[in-house]
Design a protein around this motif. Structure first.
Motif, PDB file in Angstrom:
ATOM      1  N   PHE A   1     -40.752 -13.711  37.350  1.00 36.28           N
ATOM      2  CA  PHE A   1     -41.643 -13.605  36.195  1.00 36.28           C
ATOM      3  C   PHE A   1     -40.878 -13.605  34.872  1.00 36.28           C
ATOM      4  CE2 PHE A   1     -44.292 -11.508  39.513  1.00 36.28           C
ATOM      5  CZ  PHE A   1     -45.377 -12.372  39.456  1.00 36.28           C
ATOM      6  N   HIS A   2     -39.580 -13.348  34.909  1.00 35.81           N
ATOM      7  CA  HIS A   2     -38.838 -13.141  33.667  1.00 35.81           C
ATOM      8  C   HIS A   2     -37.646 -14.086  33.502  1.00 35.81           C
ATOM      9  CE1 HIS A   2     -41.163  -9.444  33.260  1.00 35.81           C
ATOM     10  NE2 HIS A   2     -40.806  -9.119  34.489  1.00 35.81           N
ATOM     11  N   SER A   3     -37.273 -14.833  34.542  1.00 38.16           N
ATOM     12  CA  SER A   3     -36.113 -15.709  34.463  1.00 38.16           C
ATOM     13  C   SER A   3     -36.532 -17.167  34.448  1.00 38.16           C
ATOM     14  CB  SER A   3     -35.179 -15.458  35.658  1.00 38.16           C
ATOM     15  OG  SER A   3     -34.799 -14.104  35.719  1.00 38.16           O
ATOM     16  N   LYS A   4     -35.639 -18.013  33.976  1.00 37.63           N
ATOM     17  CA  LYS A   4     -35.916 -19.449  33.951  1.00 37.63           C
ATOM     18  C   LYS A   4     -36.028 -19.997  35.367  1.00 37.63           C
ATOM     19  CE  LYS A   4     -34.134 -23.820  32.138  1.00 37.63           C
ATOM     20  NZ  LYS A   4     -33.051 -24.469  31.366  1.00 37.63           N
ATOM     21  N   GLN A   5     -35.138 -19.561  36.256  1.00 35.88           N
ATOM     22  CA  GLN A   5     -35.171 -20.002  37.648  1.00 35.88           C
ATOM     23  C   GLN A   5     -34.455 -18.979  38.520  1.00 35.88           C
ATOM     24  OE1 GLN A   5     -36.731 -23.053  38.990  1.00 35.88           O
ATOM     25  NE2 GLN A   5     -36.555 -21.533  40.613  1.00 35.88           N
ATOM     26  N   VAL A   6     -35.006 -18.727  39.703  1.00 31.80           N
ATOM     27  CA  VAL A   6     -34.406 -17.810  40.672  1.00 31.80           C
ATOM     28  C   VAL A   6     -34.157 -18.576  41.965  1.00 31.80           C
ATOM     29  CG1 VAL A   6     -34.708 -15.690  42.022  1.00 31.80           C
ATOM     30  CG2 VAL A   6     -35.576 -15.819  39.681  1.00 31.80           C
ATOM     31  N   TYR A   7     -32.957 -18.409  42.526  1.00 33.43           N
ATOM     32  CA  TYR A   7     -32.600 -19.019  43.800  1.00 33.43           C
ATOM     33  C   TYR A   7     -32.321 -17.908  44.807  1.00 33.43           C
ATOM     34  CZ  TYR A   7     -31.845 -23.144  40.900  1.00 33.43           C
ATOM     35  OH  TYR A   7     -32.007 -24.180  40.016  1.00 33.43           O
ATOM     36  N   GLN A   8     -32.903 -18.019  45.960  1.00 29.06           N
ATOM     37  CA  GLN A   8     -32.684 -17.008  47.005  1.00 29.06           C
ATOM     38  C   GLN A   8     -31.976 -17.658  48.183  1.00 29.06           C
ATOM     39  OE1 GLN A   8     -36.138 -14.883  48.300  1.00 29.06           O
ATOM     40  NE2 GLN A   8     -34.961 -13.448  49.534  1.00 29.06           N
ATOM     41  N   SER A   9     -30.763 -17.174  48.452  1.00 26.58           N
ATOM     42  CA  SER A   9     -29.952 -17.690  49.554  1.00 26.58           C
ATOM     43  C   SER A   9     -30.185 -16.848  50.798  1.00 26.58           C
ATOM     44  CB  SER A   9     -28.469 -17.670  49.166  1.00 26.58           C
ATOM     45  OG  SER A   9     -27.646 -17.909  50.290  1.00 26.58           O
ATOM     46  N   MET A  10     -30.392 -17.509  51.932  1.00 27.74           N
ATOM     47  CA  MET A  10     -30.559 -16.790  53.193  1.00 27.74           C
ATOM     48  C   MET A  10     -29.850 -17.551  54.301  1.00 27.74           C
ATOM     49  SD  MET A  10     -34.647 -17.450  53.738  1.00 27.74           S
ATOM     50  CE  MET A  10     -35.040 -16.566  52.247  1.00 27.74           C
ATOM     51  N   ARG A  11     -29.232 -16.786  55.195  1.00 32.19           N
ATOM     52  CA  ARG A  11     -28.433 -17.402  56.254  1.00 32.19           C
ATOM     53  C   ARG A  11     -29.276 -17.900  57.420  1.00 32.19           C
ATOM     54  NH1 ARG A  11     -24.098 -13.079  57.913  1.00 32.19           N
ATOM     55  NH2 ARG A  11     -25.952 -11.765  57.745  1.00 32.19           N
ATOM     56  N   LYS A  12     -30.233 -17.095  57.865  1.00 33.78           N
ATOM     57  CA  LYS A  12     -30.933 -17.410  59.107  1.00 33.78           C
ATOM     58  C   LYS A  12     -32.448 -17.492  58.961  1.00 33.78           C
ATOM     59  CE  LYS A  12     -27.310 -15.153  61.819  1.00 33.78           C
ATOM     60  NZ  LYS A  12     -26.983 -14.075  62.788  1.00 33.78           N
ATOM     61  N   GLY A  13     -32.957 -17.400  57.741  1.00 33.54           N
ATOM     62  CA  GLY A  13     -34.395 -17.441  57.555  1.00 33.54           C
ATOM     63  C   GLY A  13     -35.051 -16.107  57.863  1.00 33.54           C
ATOM     64  N   CYS A  14     -36.362 -16.039  57.685  1.00 31.13           N
ATOM     65  CA  CYS A  14     -37.058 -14.773  57.881  1.00 31.13           C
ATOM     66  C   CYS A  14     -38.545 -15.038  58.081  1.00 31.13           C
ATOM     67  CB  CYS A  14     -36.858 -13.849  56.677  1.00 31.13           C
ATOM     68  SG  CYS A  14     -37.579 -14.510  55.151  1.00 31.13           S
ATOM     69  N   TYR A  15     -39.266 -13.998  58.444  1.00 31.24           N
ATOM     70  CA  TYR A  15     -40.726 -14.031  58.527  1.00 31.24           C
ATOM     71  C   TYR A  15     -41.285 -13.057  57.499  1.00 31.24           C
ATOM     72  CZ  TYR A  15     -40.768 -16.857  62.756  1.00 31.24           C
ATOM     73  OH  TYR A  15     -40.618 -17.886  63.648  1.00 31.24           O
ATOM     74  N   VAL A  16     -42.268 -13.506  56.752  1.00 32.41           N
ATOM     75  CA  VAL A  16     -42.856 -12.701  55.683  1.00 32.41           C
ATOM     76  C   VAL A  16     -44.159 -12.088  56.187  1.00 32.41           C
ATOM     77  CG1 VAL A  16     -43.729 -12.677  53.324  1.00 32.41           C
ATOM     78  CG2 VAL A  16     -41.824 -14.191  53.937  1.00 32.41           C
ATOM     79  N   PHE A  17     -44.189 -10.769  56.231  1.00 35.39           N
ATOM     80  CA  PHE A  17     -45.380 -10.043  56.681  1.00 35.39           C
ATOM     81  C   PHE A  17     -46.193  -9.614  55.466  1.00 35.39           C
ATOM     82  CE2 PHE A  17     -43.030 -10.081  60.474  1.00 35.39           C
ATOM     83  CZ  PHE A  17     -43.836  -9.676  61.525  1.00 35.39           C
TER      84      PHE A  17
END
Length: 373
Positions: free
Chosen positions: A53-69
């Protein structure tokens, strides 16, 4: 005789349930805590959402992925309330995983969002967050693979792509579950080698005078887990619970460790709530017998089977029963709405009658009991 004094370190959810359990057993709890911070969401996604909400762009690095509950499930009910019931707990693990996975993927394209986990659901990271998917869809947050190396104001990922001119890098990589003020031979810093009976009592003590409540990572009803741990510990301190020999405790610890490894592919502190709570309740003597309950109070038995695993369901029988436990179980769905239902609305007429719903519930309960006995 003066009551025994029990020192409780921490005033979070586990500490508060421990205080209540000690008082119920006639013990005198003393709390040591400077501040109480309550929060169980994974910080990396929370930070990514807020920065979006406050930055120009956000990048999220993840190694193995995830499930969003999500916190909301079918019909707007809390997701954990729907999937944390007894009849779901009696299902085979593979069937439970199929149902939950279908619910998660119904409203999210994990491949398009770059979230697809490399392993099956029970072996993957789980994130409780209602906003990260929306932030990815609108482009405020972009997923990236694991980081290969850092360079001046930038990073290189394992797929060879790079990002330059980054303003900040935030590590949301988790933490080590350690208790630095307890000797390592009593409680190991490695969760995979800890010798803690029932995930509560360190067995390498001369006297059972130290317990650990709330150090587990339950998949399901965490508050109920913590309360049952606290009740188990309080009865131990009160001399109302007998421990098996050390060899038997060590054998059970190893069997539990292997069972957890088969489910989560990790040797740690993750436990499935339903069987763990039932096991503690058996020791305490407060595990309800649903078959007998179905004969004497079928309406309550049906609610016990299909309602969330609330702590009140373990106050019906055994020590420290509560007269209001039955009403709490019967009204638990309404209690979920107490904090949000500020305006009374008129519901449309249901096509099914109450008798039809009751009949269907009785049939399902009978089938579950038939196949589980």
């Amino acid at each position: 005789m003066a009551p025994k004094t029990v020192a409780i370190v921490g005033a979070g959810p586990a500490g508060l349930t421990s205080i209540k359990a000690c008082l119920a057993e006639g013990l005198k709890p003393t709390v040591f805590e400077r501040r109480a911070v309550i929060g169980e969401s994974l910080s990396a996604c929370d930070v990514a959402v807020e920065l979006g909400f406050h930055s120009k762009q956000v990048y999220q690095s993840m190694r193995k992925g995830c499930y969003v509950f999500p916190r909301r499930g079918d019909g707007g009910w809390p997701f954990d309330a729907i999937h944390g019931t007894r009849w779901r707990g009696l299902m085979p693990e593979w069937l439970r995983e199929i149902i939950v996975k279908r619910c998660l993927e119904r409203d999210a394209n994990y491949d398009a969002y770059g979230l697809r986990a490399e392993r099956k659901l029970s072996h993957s990271h789980r994130i409780a967050n209602d906003f990260i998917l929306n932030q990815i869809v609108v482009g405020r947050v972009k997923t990236r693979p694991a980081i290969c190396r850092f360079f001046h104001r930038g990073v290189e990922f394992v797929d060879g792509t790079t990002l330059d001119d980054l303003d900040a890098i935030i590590f949301g990589t988790g933490y080590r579950s350690k208790i630095p003020f307890i000797a390592d031979e009593i409680v190991s810093d490695n969760p995979g080698t800890r010798e803690i009976y029932k995930y509560v009592l360190p067995v390498r003590l001369t006297h059972p005078s130290l317990v650990i409540v709330g150090i587990i990572s339950p998949v399901g009803a965490a508050p109920t887990c913590f309360e049952m741990q606290a009740r188990w510990a309080a009865r131990l301190f009160a001399g109302k619970l007998t421990l098996p020999p050390l060899t038997e405790m060590l054998r059970e610890i190893e069997e539990t460790r292997e069972a957890v490894f088969q489910i989560s592919n990790k040797r740690g502190i993750k436990v499935v709530s339903f069987p763990y709570i039932e096991n503690l309740a058996e020791d305490i003597g407060c595990r309800p017998n649903l078959f007998r309950m179905f004969l004497s109070d079928p309406a309550l038995a049906i609610h016990m089977m299909f309602a969330p695993l609330v702590p009140a369901s373990f106050r019906l029988v055994g020590p420290n029963t509560w007269p209001g436990a039955r009403d709490a179980v019967m009204n638990c769905w309404n209690n979920y709405l107490a904090g949000t239902k500020g305006r009374v609305v008129t519901k449309p007429k249901q096509t099914w009658t109450k008798h039809s719903t009751l009949f269907l519930s009785i049939v399902i309960v009978a089938l579950v009991m038939l196949f589980c006995t």
